[in-house]
Design an enzyme around this catalytic site. Sequence first.
Site, short mmCIF file in Angstrom:
data_model
loop_
_atom_site.label_atom_id
_atom_site.label_comp_id
_atom_site.label_asym_id
_atom_site.label_seq_id
_atom_site.Cartn_x
_atom_site.Cartn_y
_atom_site.Cartn_z
NE ARG A 105 34.94 44.85 35.25
CZ ARG A 105 35.66 43.74 35.35
NH1 ARG A 105 35.13 42.55 35.08
NH2 ARG A 105 36.92 43.78 35.70
CB THR A 378 35.92 35.16 31.76
OG1 THR A 378 36.40 35.91 32.85
CG2 THR A 378 35.42 36.04 30.68
CG ASN A 398 38.35 37.89 38.62
OD1 ASN A 398 38.89 37.82 37.53
ND2 ASN A 398 38.95 38.36 39.67
CB SER A 449 36.97 44.45 32.38
OG SER A 449 36.75 43.19 31.78
N GLY A 469 39.78 34.38 29.54
CA GLY A 469 41.23 34.25 29.64
C GLY A 469 41.92 35.41 30.34
N1 GLY Z 1 37.79 39.31 35.41
C1 GLY Z 1 38.50 39.36 34.19
C2 GLY Z 1 38.34 40.64 33.46
O1 GLY Z 1 37.29 41.26 33.55
O2 GLY Z 1 39.23 41.06 32.79
#
Ligand code: GLY
Length: 568
Positions: A105, A378, A398, A449, A469
């Site tokens: 991340r 994503t 994102n 996330s 999503g």
């Molecule tokens: N950017 C979408 C997530 O990580 O939930």
Amino acid sequence: MKSTDRFALFVFVRARARALALAALLLTLATSGAQAGTAAIASAHPQATRAGEGVLAQGGNAFDAAVAVAAALAVVEPYASGLGGGAFFLLHRAEDGRRVMLDAREVAPVAATPGMYLDAAGEQKGRLSLDGGMAAGIPGVPAALAVLADRYGRLPLSRSMAAAIALAEDGFDVDPRYVVAARFREEALRADQRAAAIFLREGRVPEVGARISQPALARTLRALAEHGRAGFYEGDVARRLVAGVRAAGGIWEERDLAGYQVIEREPARFAYRAATVTTASLPSSGGLVMGQALRILETFELAALPATERDHLVVEAWRRAYQDRARYLGDPGFVCVPRALGSPEYARERAGSIDSQRATSSQALEGLHPALREGGNTTHFSIADAQGNLVAATLSVNLPFGAAVVAGDTGVLLNNEMNDFAIGKDQPNAYRLTGGAANAIAPGKRPLSSMAPTFVDDARGTLVLGTPGGSRILSMIMLGILEYVDRPGVDAERVVSLPRFHHQYLPDRLEYEPGQFSDAWVQALRDKGHTVQEGRRRWGNMQAVFVDAKTGQASAHGDPRGRAGVLF
Ligand code: GLY
């Protein structure tokens, strides 16, 4: 290539996967004499699938194939993931049965502050957390590719990334999903000269079939392939990335890149009836949200209920679990997330607050739970190799095309994952998710996330799945698990194509895919007090692999929405 040809290519890729799987199977039997399975890859783009298959055919394992697929997606799905983004890779290593999550991340830069996107009145300053250099966290995908190759793979990065480098140099053809994504971010892309030059044509969204070449990205991919993590996070590329981000108004420093680390984490594990679910742990909300909701639902005899009664309970479970996402979840390196959230007792108590006939208003649920005060675009691909190694990976920048800024001459499109932090009190993010202090911005912290690469094991075998999503990722995966476990005869193909509905606590509304539910279903849920709203379009692009426990055969299942041009 025409769009119809492209969709035919998915089918072709499947057939080709079977041929390659057979070759891999024969190779394994010849070398080990052991009982072996077959390989399968499901990804959102045929050229990424093909890159992974090529690596398997060269003797690479599922982890090498994951490098190849992720690197290729970084080129051909620039709107969904990339070297400038982050990811979670859920791995199963066959030789010792180890399951681990690679947390790649993004992290907030050292110079980040809690109020960096707010004005003096506490309101968001324009689109700073969405567009431009300020929106970007420090990327994790390049470091994850190096970890996959060094610790889990058999091939060097230079072999696994070769197809991606060629795709960046030679170019790829725009498909309908690219067009949808570029239209969504056209204005932001136009505002950045470099992004516009690469991803638009004379300031407009290119037509299907136009060729997108990325020679600058090819050079950066090559630096990573040749020098490993240092080729991106140190030296010349790192200096140029930082200069590019700062020129775009951002706050990165070279020490941000040098200090970035992939974290190997224990995945979240929980049972749902006869199945075991292994999925993403914090800083993904996946494990805790899905674990709580499914534990709540396990207290009801769902299989015996009519669809609307069941779906009412599903929505009520989601309302409660997503509420806890907003209240308690954040980066576990920074906040103490209440352990009770994962307990059966807590789930039973939450289940006890559900009225089987009436919707609870989300407002009525507000406030911290007394027992828990201790503590806030994503793409997905799934891979099985012939040796039994598994990868479920969800990767993101994102929003489509991330921050819509290319960092200098590196060809790297920046993410806007900083928007996944709770950027101010009562300030929903791009997915209308709210959050509290647990998900506030801090230097070096990972934004919460929803990405949730998942394995579901039961007597039939292992289902490897995930989807893009945003906040809907979790409801999509839970609907899949509920159908797969509760309804006899539901297989992976059905899981990826199921009609979808969604509720996330706030906004307090039940959304459903257009044209997928009857008027009677809508009315029955309205009668229970839900605010029911038809979505503007269908959502998700689930990619699943199923490995049969008895035969070891693996099969790939792509979401029909992706083939129909749905973006996420
Ligand atoms: N950017 C979408 C997530 O990580 O939930």
